[in-house]
Design a protein around this motif. Structure first.
Motif, PDB file in Angstrom:
ATOM      1  N   THR A 242       0.818  -1.216   0.000  1.00  0.00           N
ATOM      2  CA  THR A 242       0.000   0.000   0.000  1.00  0.00           C
ATOM      3  C   THR A 242       0.847   1.260   0.000  1.00  0.00           C
ATOM      4  O   THR A 242       0.530   2.232  -0.682  1.00  0.00           O
ATOM      5  CB  THR A 242      -0.926   0.002   1.240  1.00  0.00           C
ATOM      6  N   PHE A 243       1.931   1.249   0.760  1.00  0.00           N
ATOM      7  CA  PHE A 243       2.827   2.401   0.895  1.00  0.00           C
ATOM      8  C   PHE A 243       4.250   1.971   0.547  1.00  0.00           C
ATOM      9  O   PHE A 243       5.104   1.830   1.429  1.00  0.00           O
ATOM     10  CB  PHE A 243       2.775   2.962   2.315  1.00  0.00           C
ATOM     11  N   PRO A 244       4.534   1.756  -0.738  1.00  0.00           N
ATOM     12  CA  PRO A 244       5.814   1.160  -1.129  1.00  0.00           C
ATOM     13  C   PRO A 244       7.048   2.004  -0.832  1.00  0.00           C
ATOM     14  O   PRO A 244       8.144   1.469  -0.722  1.00  0.00           O
ATOM     15  CB  PRO A 244       5.658   0.926  -2.628  1.00  0.00           C
ATOM     16  N   HIS A 245       6.892   3.294  -0.685  1.00  0.00           N
ATOM     17  CA  HIS A 245       8.067   4.138  -0.446  1.00  0.00           C
ATOM     18  C   HIS A 245       8.255   4.454   1.036  1.00  0.00           C
ATOM     19  O   HIS A 245       9.021   5.341   1.393  1.00  0.00           O
ATOM     20  CB  HIS A 245       8.000   5.401  -1.286  1.00  0.00           C
ATOM     21  N   SER A 246       7.573   3.697   1.897  1.00  0.00           N
ATOM     22  CA  SER A 246       7.704   3.930   3.331  1.00  0.00           C
ATOM     23  C   SER A 246       8.996   3.352   3.892  1.00  0.00           C
ATOM     24  O   SER A 246       9.413   3.728   4.981  1.00  0.00           O
ATOM     25  CB  SER A 246       6.503   3.343   4.081  1.00  0.00           C
ATOM     26  N   GLY A 247       9.628   2.469   3.164  1.00  0.00           N
ATOM     27  CA  GLY A 247      10.895   1.891   3.608  1.00  0.00           C
ATOM     28  C   GLY A 247      12.046   2.841   3.349  1.00  0.00           C
ATOM     29  O   GLY A 247      11.869   3.955   2.860  1.00  0.00           O
ATOM     30  N   PHE A 248      13.224   2.386   3.673  1.00  0.00           N
ATOM     31  CA  PHE A 248      14.415   3.216   3.524  1.00  0.00           C
ATOM     32  C   PHE A 248      15.448   2.491   2.667  1.00  0.00           C
ATOM     33  O   PHE A 248      15.403   1.280   2.513  1.00  0.00           O
ATOM     34  CB  PHE A 248      15.010   3.564   4.903  1.00  0.00           C
TER      35      PHE A 248
END
Length: 102
Positions: free
Chosen positions: A44-50
């Motif tokens: 759902t939020f693919p760019h929430s990682g680092f």
């Protein structure tokens, strides 16, 4: 389901579940549920990682669940879970695992 697992990532999950399950089957099941919830969230939020440029130059992102790193490709559809690795392992070992899963 907005994600898919690299074949070796299934093995990662099995190994983690089996190792913890020897001592506490309930804890192993709860951790597996945490991983699955994290996968759903990443879809759902693919760019929430680092990013971890010390581990790979590929456009992978990482999410932490307890002491484990989930490595995934946020740009692919479905989101591609590359690995689930104990984050306490040596960065060199983690980088080698990721290189082997291109």
């Amino acid at each position: 389901m907005g994600y898919a697992l690299h074949p070796a990532a299934y093995g990662d999950l099995e190994e983690i579940h089996d190792t913890i399950g020897r001592y506490s089957p309930g804890a192993a099941d709860r951790l597996l549920e945490e991983f699955l919830a994290a996968f759903d969230l990443l879809a759902t939020f693919p760019h929430s990682g680092f990013h971890r440029l010390d581990l790979t130059s590929r456009p992978l992102r990482f999410k932490v669940v307890r002491s484990y790193l989930i490595a995934y490709a946020p740009e692919l559809e479905p989101k591609w879970i590359v690995a689930v690795i104990d984050g306490r392992r040596s960065p060199r070992v983690i980088a080698a695992v990721l290189r082997g899963r291109e």
